[in-house]
Design a protein around this motif. Sequence first.
Motif, mmCIF file in Angstrom:
data_model
loop_
_atom_site.group_PDB
_atom_site.id
_atom_site.type_symbol
_atom_site.label_atom_id
_atom_site.label_comp_id
_atom_site.label_asym_id
_atom_site.label_seq_id
_atom_site.Cartn_x
_atom_site.Cartn_y
_atom_site.Cartn_z
ATOM 1 N N GLY A 25 0.779 -1.227 0.000
ATOM 2 C CA GLY A 25 0.000 0.000 0.000
ATOM 3 C C GLY A 25 0.809 1.273 0.000
ATOM 4 O O GLY A 25 0.292 2.336 -0.347
ATOM 5 N N SER A 26 2.076 1.204 0.386
ATOM 6 C CA SER A 26 2.901 2.416 0.456
ATOM 7 C C SER A 26 4.365 2.018 0.487
ATOM 8 O O SER A 26 4.711 0.837 0.493
ATOM 9 N N GLY A 41 4.333 -6.354 -15.328
ATOM 10 C CA GLY A 41 4.054 -7.371 -14.329
ATOM 11 C C GLY A 41 2.572 -7.542 -14.073
ATOM 12 O O GLY A 41 1.767 -6.624 -14.234
ATOM 13 N N VAL A 42 2.208 -8.747 -13.654
ATOM 14 C CA VAL A 42 0.847 -9.058 -13.225
ATOM 15 C C VAL A 42 0.945 -9.300 -11.722
ATOM 16 O O VAL A 42 1.550 -10.278 -11.284
ATOM 17 N N LEU A 43 0.350 -8.399 -10.942
ATOM 18 C CA LEU A 43 0.683 -8.300 -9.529
ATOM 19 C C LEU A 43 -0.515 -8.539 -8.619
ATOM 20 O O LEU A 43 -1.633 -8.073 -8.905
ATOM 21 N N ALA A 44 -0.265 -9.227 -7.518
ATOM 22 C CA ALA A 44 -1.198 -9.292 -6.401
ATOM 23 C C ALA A 44 -0.618 -8.416 -5.298
ATOM 24 O O ALA A 44 0.535 -8.600 -4.897
ATOM 25 N N LEU A 45 -1.406 -7.467 -4.822
ATOM 26 C CA LEU A 45 -0.951 -6.474 -3.854
ATOM 27 C C LEU A 45 -1.657 -6.712 -2.525
ATOM 28 O O LEU A 45 -2.873 -6.504 -2.419
ATOM 29 N N ALA A 46 -0.909 -7.140 -1.521
ATOM 30 C CA ALA A 46 -1.499 -7.441 -0.223
ATOM 31 C C ALA A 46 -1.179 -6.340 0.774
ATOM 32 O O ALA A 46 -0.066 -5.795 0.790
ATOM 33 N N GLY A 47 -2.157 -6.019 1.614
ATOM 34 C CA GLY A 47 -1.953 -5.019 2.656
ATOM 35 C C GLY A 47 -3.180 -4.929 3.540
ATOM 36 O O GLY A 47 -4.239 -5.481 3.219
ATOM 37 N N ARG A 48 -3.029 -4.197 4.643
ATOM 38 C CA ARG A 48 -4.116 -4.138 5.620
ATOM 39 C C ARG A 48 -5.219 -3.160 5.237
ATOM 40 O O ARG A 48 -6.360 -3.315 5.670
ATOM 41 N N ARG A 49 -4.895 -2.131 4.457
ATOM 42 C CA ARG A 49 -5.862 -1.062 4.192
ATOM 43 C C ARG A 49 -6.238 -1.029 2.715
ATOM 44 O O ARG A 49 -5.365 -0.981 1.844
ATOM 45 N N ALA A 50 -7.537 -1.050 2.459
ATOM 46 C CA ALA A 50 -8.025 -1.155 1.088
ATOM 47 C C ALA A 50 -7.706 0.088 0.259
ATOM 48 O O ALA A 50 -7.337 -0.026 -0.921
ATOM 49 N N GLU A 51 -7.849 1.283 0.845
ATOM 50 C CA GLU A 51 -7.683 2.506 0.050
ATOM 51 C C GLU A 51 -6.266 2.666 -0.497
ATOM 52 O O GLU A 51 -6.095 2.917 -1.706
ATOM 53 N N ALA A 57 -2.785 0.083 -7.007
ATOM 54 C CA ALA A 57 -3.282 -0.631 -8.183
ATOM 55 C C ALA A 57 -3.509 0.324 -9.353
ATOM 56 O O ALA A 57 -3.193 -0.006 -10.510
ATOM 57 N N ALA A 58 -4.051 1.502 -9.063
ATOM 58 C CA ALA A 58 -4.284 2.478 -10.130
ATOM 59 C C ALA A 58 -2.965 2.950 -10.738
ATOM 60 O O ALA A 58 -2.845 3.101 -11.960
ATOM 61 N N LEU A 59 -1.966 3.162 -9.902
ATOM 62 C CA LEU A 59 -0.653 3.579 -10.390
ATOM 63 C C LEU A 59 0.005 2.475 -11.213
ATOM 64 O O LEU A 59 0.672 2.744 -12.222
ATOM 65 N N ALA A 67 -2.958 -5.195 -11.673
ATOM 66 C CA ALA A 67 -2.877 -5.361 -10.226
ATOM 67 C C ALA A 67 -4.190 -5.884 -9.657
ATOM 68 O O ALA A 67 -5.271 -5.472 -10.077
ATOM 69 N N HIS A 68 -4.061 -6.775 -8.676
ATOM 70 C CA HIS A 68 -5.201 -7.335 -7.960
ATOM 71 C C HIS A 68 -4.990 -7.077 -6.464
ATOM 72 O O HIS A 68 -4.180 -7.765 -5.828
ATOM 73 N N PRO A 69 -5.671 -6.105 -5.875
ATOM 74 C CA PRO A 69 -5.515 -5.840 -4.440
ATOM 75 C C PRO A 69 -6.124 -6.967 -3.598
ATOM 76 O O PRO A 69 -7.179 -7.519 -3.939
ATOM 77 N N ILE A 70 -5.446 -7.293 -2.500
ATOM 78 C CA ILE A 70 -5.939 -8.288 -1.543
ATOM 79 C C ILE A 70 -5.802 -7.677 -0.147
ATOM 80 O O ILE A 70 -4.694 -7.550 0.376
ATOM 81 N N THR A 71 -6.911 -7.300 0.452
ATOM 82 C CA THR A 71 -6.874 -6.713 1.787
ATOM 83 C C THR A 71 -6.756 -7.831 2.816
ATOM 84 O O THR A 71 -7.566 -8.769 2.820
ATOM 85 N N ALA A 72 -5.750 -7.739 3.668
ATOM 86 C CA ALA A 72 -5.500 -8.821 4.624
ATOM 87 C C ALA A 72 -4.599 -8.356 5.745
ATOM 88 O O ALA A 72 -3.769 -7.466 5.560
#
Length: 283
Positions: A25-26, A41-51, A57-59, A67-72
Amino acid sequence: MTAVSKMSPPLLDLRERRTLITGAGSGIGRALALELASRRGVLALAGRRAEPLAETAALVAERGGIAHPITADLTADGEPDRVVAAAVEALGGLDVLINNAGNVRAAPLEDIDVADIRAMVALNLLAPVLTTRAALPHLRAAGAAHGNAALVGISSAAGLVGTPFYATYAATKAGVMRFGEALRRELYGSGIHVASVYPGPVDTPMMATTRAGADLGYGLRPVDEVVAEIVAGLEERRIDINTQLPERRAMQELNARDPLAVDAALAPKLAELRAAVSTHRSI
């Protein structure tokens, strides 16, 4: 007798790789995502905060990646397995795992809450161990298929030299280093490149609460420069990627030769350092 030259291994091909980045996320995680996005790249992005994940992902999309965000919360029971399963489902497999998520609390050990100590151990050390365990079958499959799989652990300069008031943090980051070293040997010949990364202080949100500056050895490097060096090191198949400033590398070298000399060098500024870093918390 004809001399036989030792050929360098081929570069690690990071183009269009399916990559899971934790702590995306940052900071370093986001910058790594953008650097890999420039390689489609084809990316899965994991983090605690969705925003923040959505912002990353937009960047990534702007840079040409997917990019595929995964909140966790990777410290919660079962979450490392769930995150890896979600990443594999979204990406169709997994070529690269970057264990980047981390937190820090600095202060004299007896002044740090037990909850913060547990939080550092859980996120900095246990989470990457469990995430790697879940990811290994998929990384092995990628390594066997094309030989360009990678497992990356973001350690720290503190994992190389124990610095005062960061005792627990240093212990977790040294653990990341040895975990990677042991797995590298365990995975020899698997097609999985294993690398450990040792950033010094980097200009990211994680450092926002410290008051320590360059005069105390905590000069900040721009995150984009650090990440460019990390990715270049991966492509060169380096196993240790050290992005510290020269003065911190000098302390690392002195620590290897004469650790008591480092003790003596740090001692005159201990009180000043304690005051400067005791606000440092990103948990």
